[in-house]
Motif scaffolding. Structure first.
Motif, PDB file in Angstrom:
ATOM      1  N   ARG A  44       0.754  -1.121  -0.199  1.00  0.00           N
ATOM      2  CA  ARG A  44       0.004  -0.133  -0.030  1.00  0.00           C
ATOM      3  C   ARG A  44       0.884   1.284   0.009  1.00  0.00           C
ATOM      4  O   ARG A  44       0.642   1.938  -0.702  1.00  0.00           O
ATOM      5  N   ALA A  95      -3.133   4.624  -0.822  1.00  0.00           N
ATOM      6  CA  ALA A  95      -4.131   4.572  -0.080  1.00  0.00           C
ATOM      7  C   ALA A  95      -5.367   4.954  -0.862  1.00  0.00           C
ATOM      8  O   ALA A  95      -5.156   5.407  -2.102  1.00  0.00           O
ATOM      9  N   SER A 105      -6.654   2.447   5.909  1.00  0.00           N
ATOM     10  CA  SER A 105      -6.565   2.713   4.538  1.00  0.00           C
ATOM     11  C   SER A 105      -7.747   3.624   3.966  1.00  0.00           C
ATOM     12  O   SER A 105      -7.655   4.624   3.000  1.00  0.00           O
TER      13      SER A 105
END
Length: 345
Positions: free
Chosen positions: A43, A49, A109
């Motif tokens: 990520r 994100a 996230s």
């Protein structure tokens, strides 16, 4: 407060931001420990994100420092926080399958997470820490809960033989849970000697370095050609996923846990094994059940409190937030060894 903000893929910064203001139904938690999940690495370094400038981090524990309404929680309470915030309204939430929620929120996230000094948390996402569970251990309840969720998906029975491909934190907890639940023998597979050493320390009966030998052949030798009753794949490697299927015995179960982000093409040997041994292949996603957050979380806490689930051997790094951008860059280095990395704000 200090925080690790992901601006976009490859751009993680340690910056000062305002302490969150808590809303009704929430508390302010001072973060004591927050772990780096395997999903955080791609990520941060590859995918980014959902929104720019998101505070990373979803595996965390801390102390409540502010409440804004009377209730069961008070200042000074020690807590761990399940990171999923289910909608509570979709079919899957209504049936208690919260891991399958169709409209969920998630720390680190989809909303700001806990790689920061403080985080605001809905009271529905608070679990009290037993006295025997440290903040560091509590920050690892999330991977432990993922591990036991996978093992229960694989319906482990006492006396089973078990293989675990991938000795990251989820794999390490899976090894320990298999031992707790009465597995006859446990085989750990990884390509890092340091991880295999820890796996043996915490309960693996056999360890296989897949850079040095073929794990399928080794497992067949260990099991006299029968294969294992249950095999868990936690690395997300397509090579390991194929080997996982080839390691299962007749009527065996293969549970896929690791996120790969890559295509999987099964070899003819793997497909032959599925057919001729009548295998069950299952996916395992997250760690939540009814009543939320589920028995995966409460059982993991119980095993930690009773000293049956070890956490200290899994920790390779304890770092301040300021070292976040540098350590995430090092994760991309092929020869850099790490296991569970904890930030201690």
């Amino acid at each position: 407060m200090k925080s690790l903000l992901l601006y976009e893929a490859g751009d993680l910064r340690c910056e000062e931001i305002e302490i969150p203001k808590i809303m009704p139904g929430s508390v302010l938690v001072k973060v004591k420990a927050v772990g780096v999940c395997g999903s955080d690495i791609p990520r941060v370094n590859i995918y980014g994100a959902y929104q720019p400038r998101t505070v990373m981090g979803h595996e965390f524990s801390g102390e409540i420092v502010e409440v804004n309404e009377a209730g069961a929680w008070k200042k000074g309470d020690r807590v761990v926080v399940p990171p999923l915030i289910p909608c509570g309204e979709c079919h899957w939430c209504q049936s208690g399958n919260y891991s399958l929620c169709e409209n969920y929120d998630y720390f680190g996230s989809r909303r700001n997470g806990a790689m920061a000094e403080y985080v605001d948390v809905p009271i529905t996402n608070l679990l009290a820490l037993p006295d025997g569970v440290s903040y560091e251990a509590a920050a690892m309840v999330d991977p432990a809960a993922n591990a036991i969720h996978a093992i229960w998906n694989g319906t482990l029975q006492a006396g089973d033989t078990v293989a675990v491909y991938g000795c990251g934190p989820i794999g390490m907890f899976a090894i320990q849970f298999a031992k707790i639940l009465g597995a006859k023998s446990i085989i750990a597979v990884d390509l890092k000697k340091e991880k295999l050493d820890v796996a043996q320390e915490i309960g693996a009966d056999y360890v296989i370095n897949c850079l040095e030998s073929d794990p399928v052949k080794e497992i067949n030798q260990i099991t006299n050609g029968n294969g294992v009753n249950l095999v868990l794949e936690t690395s997300g490697s397509p090579i390991a996923q194929n080997q996982c299927v080839c390691s299962a015995g007749k009527l065996g179960k293969a549970v896929f846990v690791g996120i790969s982000h890559r295509n999987l093409e099964l070899t003819k040997e793997a497909v032959n094994n599925i057919l001729r041994r009548e295998l069950i292949i299952k996916g395992s996603w997250n760690s939540f059940s009814n009543p939320f957050p589920g028995k995966e979380w409460t059982y993991s806490l119980q095993m930690m409190d009773e000293g049956k689930l070890k956490t200290d051997p899994l920790v390779s790094h304890r770092l301040p937030l300021e070292e976040g951008p540098a350590i995430f860059k090092k994760f991309s280095e092929k020869d850099f060894f790490f296991n569970k990395v904890l930030f201690l704000p």
